[in-house]
Scaffold this motif. Structure first.
Motif, mmCIF file in Angstrom:
data_model
loop_
_atom_site.group_PDB
_atom_site.id
_atom_site.type_symbol
_atom_site.label_atom_id
_atom_site.label_comp_id
_atom_site.label_asym_id
_atom_site.label_seq_id
_atom_site.Cartn_x
_atom_site.Cartn_y
_atom_site.Cartn_z
ATOM 1 N N ALA A 128 0.839 -1.200 0.000
ATOM 2 C CA ALA A 128 0.000 0.000 0.000
ATOM 3 C C ALA A 128 0.873 1.248 0.000
ATOM 4 O O ALA A 128 1.966 1.258 0.589
ATOM 5 C CB ALA A 128 -0.909 -0.004 1.226
ATOM 6 N N PRO A 129 0.442 2.310 -0.653
ATOM 7 C CA PRO A 129 1.269 3.520 -0.708
ATOM 8 C C PRO A 129 1.557 4.110 0.664
ATOM 9 O O PRO A 129 2.601 4.744 0.865
ATOM 10 C CB PRO A 129 0.439 4.473 -1.573
ATOM 11 C CG PRO A 129 -0.953 3.952 -1.521
ATOM 12 C CD PRO A 129 -0.819 2.477 -1.389
ATOM 13 N N GLU A 130 0.639 3.920 1.610
ATOM 14 C CA GLU A 130 0.849 4.441 2.961
ATOM 15 C C GLU A 130 2.028 3.770 3.666
ATOM 16 O O GLU A 130 2.566 4.310 4.635
ATOM 17 C CB GLU A 130 -0.417 4.257 3.795
ATOM 18 C CG GLU A 130 -1.583 5.120 3.365
ATOM 19 C CD GLU A 130 -2.346 4.545 2.166
ATOM 20 O OE1 GLU A 130 -3.236 5.241 1.649
ATOM 21 O OE2 GLU A 130 -2.038 3.396 1.745
ATOM 22 N N ASP A 131 2.450 2.586 3.145
ATOM 23 C CA ASP A 131 3.561 1.849 3.762
ATOM 24 C C ASP A 131 4.897 2.120 3.068
ATOM 25 O O ASP A 131 5.903 1.485 3.393
ATOM 26 C CB ASP A 131 3.266 0.346 3.718
ATOM 27 C CG ASP A 131 2.039 -0.025 4.523
ATOM 28 O OD1 ASP A 131 1.731 0.684 5.506
ATOM 29 O OD2 ASP A 131 1.366 -1.011 4.155
ATOM 30 N N ILE A 132 4.913 3.058 2.110
ATOM 31 C CA ILE A 132 6.109 3.336 1.315
ATOM 32 C C ILE A 132 6.453 4.814 1.445
ATOM 33 O O ILE A 132 5.576 5.667 1.323
ATOM 34 C CB ILE A 132 5.870 2.995 -0.167
ATOM 35 C CG1 ILE A 132 5.405 1.542 -0.306
ATOM 36 C CG2 ILE A 132 7.128 3.233 -0.998
ATOM 37 C CD1 ILE A 132 4.846 1.220 -1.663
ATOM 38 N N PRO A 133 7.704 5.164 1.705
ATOM 39 C CA PRO A 133 8.069 6.586 1.822
ATOM 40 C C PRO A 133 8.002 7.301 0.482
ATOM 41 O O PRO A 133 8.202 6.687 -0.577
ATOM 42 C CB PRO A 133 9.501 6.541 2.362
ATOM 43 C CG PRO A 133 10.024 5.205 1.934
ATOM 44 C CD PRO A 133 8.850 4.270 1.971
ATOM 45 N N PHE A 229 -4.143 7.765 -4.669
ATOM 46 C CA PHE A 229 -3.032 7.264 -5.472
ATOM 47 C C PHE A 229 -3.548 6.381 -6.605
ATOM 48 O O PHE A 229 -4.576 5.710 -6.479
ATOM 49 C CB PHE A 229 -2.081 6.429 -4.614
ATOM 50 C CG PHE A 229 -1.240 7.212 -3.651
ATOM 51 C CD1 PHE A 229 -0.028 7.752 -4.045
ATOM 52 C CD2 PHE A 229 -1.660 7.401 -2.339
ATOM 53 C CE1 PHE A 229 0.760 8.460 -3.163
ATOM 54 C CE2 PHE A 229 -0.870 8.120 -1.443
ATOM 55 C CZ PHE A 229 0.337 8.645 -1.855
ATOM 56 N N VAL A 230 -2.787 6.355 -7.710
ATOM 57 C CA VAL A 230 -2.968 5.345 -8.750
ATOM 58 C C VAL A 230 -1.659 4.577 -8.853
ATOM 59 O O VAL A 230 -0.594 5.061 -8.448
ATOM 60 C CB VAL A 230 -3.349 5.966 -10.105
ATOM 61 C CG1 VAL A 230 -4.726 6.607 -10.025
ATOM 62 C CG2 VAL A 230 -2.312 6.974 -10.589
ATOM 63 N N ARG A 253 -6.587 2.138 -7.320
ATOM 64 C CA ARG A 253 -6.259 1.307 -6.158
ATOM 65 C C ARG A 253 -7.110 0.036 -6.118
ATOM 66 O O ARG A 253 -6.652 -1.022 -5.651
ATOM 67 C CB ARG A 253 -6.441 2.097 -4.862
ATOM 68 C CG ARG A 253 -5.845 1.397 -3.639
ATOM 69 C CD ARG A 253 -6.308 2.048 -2.352
ATOM 70 N NE ARG A 253 -5.730 3.352 -2.102
ATOM 71 C CZ ARG A 253 -4.802 3.599 -1.170
ATOM 72 N NH1 ARG A 253 -4.326 2.617 -0.425
ATOM 73 N NH2 ARG A 253 -4.366 4.833 -0.982
ATOM 74 N N ASP A 254 -8.353 0.117 -6.613
ATOM 75 C CA ASP A 254 -9.226 -1.059 -6.587
ATOM 76 C C ASP A 254 -9.138 -1.895 -7.862
ATOM 77 O O ASP A 254 -9.994 -2.735 -8.137
ATOM 78 C CB ASP A 254 -10.677 -0.667 -6.304
ATOM 79 C CG ASP A 254 -11.227 0.336 -7.298
ATOM 80 O OD1 ASP A 254 -10.477 0.742 -8.203
ATOM 81 O OD2 ASP A 254 -12.405 0.711 -7.169
ATOM 82 N N GLY A 255 -8.087 -1.675 -8.672
ATOM 83 C CA GLY A 255 -7.794 -2.573 -9.774
ATOM 84 C C GLY A 255 -8.449 -2.259 -11.092
ATOM 85 O O GLY A 255 -8.460 -3.104 -12.001
ATOM 86 N N VAL A 256 -8.979 -1.044 -11.272
ATOM 87 C CA VAL A 256 -9.542 -0.641 -12.561
ATOM 88 C C VAL A 256 -8.409 -0.169 -13.471
ATOM 89 O O VAL A 256 -7.615 0.692 -13.075
ATOM 90 C CB VAL A 256 -10.590 0.481 -12.389
ATOM 91 C CG1 VAL A 256 -11.066 0.994 -13.748
ATOM 92 C CG2 VAL A 256 -11.771 -0.019 -11.571
ATOM 93 N N LEU A 257 -8.313 -0.739 -14.668
ATOM 94 C CA LEU A 257 -7.314 -0.290 -15.630
ATOM 95 C C LEU A 257 -7.762 1.053 -16.201
ATOM 96 O O LEU A 257 -8.784 1.145 -16.887
ATOM 97 C CB LEU A 257 -7.142 -1.314 -16.753
ATOM 98 C CG LEU A 257 -6.123 -0.955 -17.836
ATOM 99 C CD1 LEU A 257 -4.727 -0.778 -17.255
ATOM 100 C CD2 LEU A 257 -6.114 -2.017 -18.940
ATOM 101 N N LEU A 258 -7.000 2.101 -15.915
ATOM 102 C CA LEU A 258 -7.362 3.452 -16.337
ATOM 103 C C LEU A 258 -6.800 3.798 -17.707
ATOM 104 O O LEU A 258 -7.512 4.289 -18.579
ATOM 105 C CB LEU A 258 -6.883 4.462 -15.290
ATOM 106 C CG LEU A 258 -7.427 4.259 -13.867
ATOM 107 C CD1 LEU A 258 -6.737 5.214 -12.900
ATOM 108 C CD2 LEU A 258 -8.933 4.455 -13.832
ATOM 109 N N THR A 259 -5.497 3.567 -17.898
ATOM 110 C CA THR A 259 -4.864 3.831 -19.192
ATOM 111 C C THR A 259 -3.794 2.785 -19.474
ATOM 112 O O THR A 259 -3.254 2.156 -18.566
ATOM 113 C CB THR A 259 -4.174 5.215 -19.245
ATOM 114 O OG1 THR A 259 -3.077 5.236 -18.322
ATOM 115 C CG2 THR A 259 -5.143 6.343 -18.943
#
Length: 269
Positions: A128-133, A229-230, A253-259
């Motif tokens: 998760a992004p919250e776990d990464i600096p 975040f994406v 974040r929930d796995g939708v392919l945006l581009t």
């Protein structure tokens, strides 16, 4: 277009100056090593079509050809709908400074329909992004400060440390936490530093020649992302004779392919 209070919106501000011509200006907050960040150029070209009164539907594809560096200051975008069909519309654009063409582009917009659907591509596994600096960049890459980037794979390499893999995966969002939209997606789809940096281990002069972005999400799916975040991931397929290509995907974040995107990049060796 009304003035915006955040950096991204200011960079996308355009004024109508003629029939089929709008005027914008570079913003120092989006400066790159040479000229502005390519993603912000893609975004402003897309925005020019979005705000044209003849536009139909949503963005489906955008191809940007970076013909020459854009100098600091004003630029004009000439655009026209080359053809409008029942379900899609084809646009041709030129970004000029004075008599010089600096960037050319084509865009396809279209109306979405409810059809059978399936996504074969799958997002990479990532903490998760919250776990990464949050990552930092050298001051010369000004535009990078406009994003909160958190690498899970393939961060900007240390000088002299080459990698056997060209893959980078990271979480990213606007530093001002501006909600995502189509223009924001056009910009973030070019968020990845050149793959040759990673393979060769450090800075090598390089620049995008042509970038095509395909938009898989509709407006409701993009609105659902908000300012979250994406997840982006990019890799190269081949390095040869001064050029390489780069394929990338951007997911919610929930796995939708945006581009998905593909670009050709020039490099010196």
């Amino acid at each position: 277009m009304p003035a915006a209070s955040h950096a991204f919106g200011r960079a996308l501000h355009l004024d109508q100056v003629g029939d089929g011509v709008v005027r914008g200006a570079t913003d120092p907050q989006w400066a790159n090593m040479v000229g502005p960040f390519g993603g912000i150029t893609a975004a402003v070209l897309l925005r020019a079509v979005e705000f044209h009164p003849d536009r139909i539907g949503d963005p489906l594809a955008l191809t940007v050809n970076y013909a020459a560096p854009i100098a600091d200051g004003e630029f004009d975008i000439a655009l026209r709908a080359a053809r409008t069909n029942r379900s899609n519309q084809h646009w041709i654009l030129e970004l000029r400074q004075g008599d010089e063409v600096k960037t050319t582009a084509t865009a396809v917009f279209g109306r979405h329909r409810n059809t059978w659907a399936d996504i074969e591509a799958q997002p990479p596994k990532a903490a998760a992004p919250e776990d990464i600096p949050r990552s930092t960049f050298i001051e010369a890459i000004v535009w990078a400060q406009r994003y909160d980037m958190r690498f899970t794979e393939g961060p900007v390499p240390a000088e002299g440390v080459p990698s056997e893999s060209s893959t980078t995966t990271l979480w990213v969002r606007d530093a001002d936490q501006r909600p995502l939209d189509f223009a924001g997606l056009a910009a973030v789809s070019d968020i990845f530093y050149p793959r040759v940096f990673l393979r060769r281990g450090g800075f090598i002069p390089a620049g995008t020649v042509s970038l095509t972005t395909y938009f898989h999400a509709d407006e409701a799916q993009i609105d659902a992302v908000g300012n979250d975040f994406v997840l982006g991931s990019a890799h190269a397929n081949a390095f040869s004779r001064g050029y390489f290509d780069q394929s990338a995907h951007v997911w919610s974040r929930d796995g939708v392919l945006l581009t998905s995107s593909h670009q050709l990049v020039y490099f010196k060796d």
